[in-house]
Design an enzyme around this catalytic site. Sequence first.
Site, PDB file in Angstrom:
ATOM      1  N   THR A  87      35.826  38.126  39.456  1.00 37.62           N
ATOM      2  CA  THR A  87      34.717  38.909  38.910  1.00 37.62           C
ATOM      3  C   THR A  87      33.877  37.955  38.082  1.00 37.62           C
ATOM      4  OG1 THR A  87      36.146  40.848  38.770  1.00 37.62           O
ATOM      5  CG2 THR A  87      34.099  40.912  37.523  1.00 37.62           C
ATOM      6  N   LYS A 162      30.670  45.877  41.848  1.00 35.83           N
ATOM      7  CA  LYS A 162      31.816  45.833  40.928  1.00 35.83           C
ATOM      8  C   LYS A 162      31.386  46.189  39.503  1.00 35.83           C
ATOM      9  CE  LYS A 162      35.717  44.317  39.007  1.00 35.83           C
ATOM     10  NZ  LYS A 162      37.061  44.807  39.237  1.00 35.83           N
ATOM     11  N   LYS A 237      35.126  42.387  29.410  1.00 29.15           N
ATOM     12  CA  LYS A 237      34.519  41.330  30.240  1.00 29.15           C
ATOM     13  C   LYS A 237      33.533  41.954  31.248  1.00 29.15           C
ATOM     14  CE  LYS A 237      35.379  38.238  34.077  1.00 29.15           C
ATOM     15  NZ  LYS A 237      36.257  37.591  35.023  1.00 29.15           N
TER      16      LYS A 237
END
Length: 293
Positions: A87, A162, A237
């Site tokens: 990611t 995502k 994050k």
Amino acid sequence: MKIGFVGLGNMGGPMAANLVKAGHEVQGYDPVAPCPEGVTQAASAAGAAMRAEVVITMLPNGAILRSVADEIIPAMAAGAVLCDCSTVDVASARAVAEQAREAGLGALDAPVSGGVGGASAGTLTFMVGGSDASFASVRPLFEVMGQKAVHCGTPGAGQAAKICNNMILGATMAVTCEAFALADKLGLDRARMFDVVSTSSGHSWSMNAYCPAPGVGPQSPADNDYKPGFAAELMLKDLRLSQQAAEAVDADTPMGARAMALYEAFVEQEDGRGRDFSALLPRFAARGRGPTG
Ligand code: NAD
């Protein structure tokens, strides 16, 4: 297939192990984590990448991805595909894809959802950006490591999917937790609240599948003292990546920004680091409204 695998941590290790179990030949590299059984240890990232038809990376962030890409792209065989499953920020995903394209390679950004459990069980979901041809050549590997791969569009589209998903998840979990804490103060039993909301218009994955209230709804990290699960710092994050992307394209994301600020305080100033992201519920339950509301 001959596969290079760079980054064999909590996620990459079990993903590489599943590729070996499916009969693929995997050369791996990680400066710290050990190679899983059956993965041949390479001396460097470039060593793992040369001769591979597909190189998979599973790394902590975009800066590390860019430095690993600088190292492996010149070593990769013509026509091979670089498939990054980390990611990372959309800008890094696009820059690495462009660098690969200029070197005559295919490139995919293919971040995952499903966590360490999904990586071990081979049930991850891949969200993929890149060309049709690259997607088609890596698809058999997605089928080994996961249960679903969605081709979302051009380079960066996987990372975009995502972070949009996780921005919804972060904001939804936060409001689900604050609603339980409000229900407590209104004298409404948590199990009754679950019964109503899980079958009413306030339902969500956070409520129905991952209920943050211990002893209520299905088994979840709340029933295991909020051990992750999905750690609050990993949610932070992803929320930061969503806000970085929103700034870059001038998108107004007030709920995402608020969720990021909440998780930032929880992880950096309170006791949230290392706890599941649903542990916002005891945080809210222990507080009053406070000066900022
Ligand atoms: P991790 O820290 O366990 O693994 C990352 C690995 O990369 C480490 O073993 C590290 O030694 C290695 N690494 C660092 N620099 C390197 C370099 N220059 N060359 C080669 N290897 C290097 O992290 P993780 O939990 O496996 O997560 C990996 C990625 O997957 C992250 O981007 C994370 O956001 C994403 N992700 C994680 C989860 C999860 O639940 N853990 C879920 C979905 C997505």
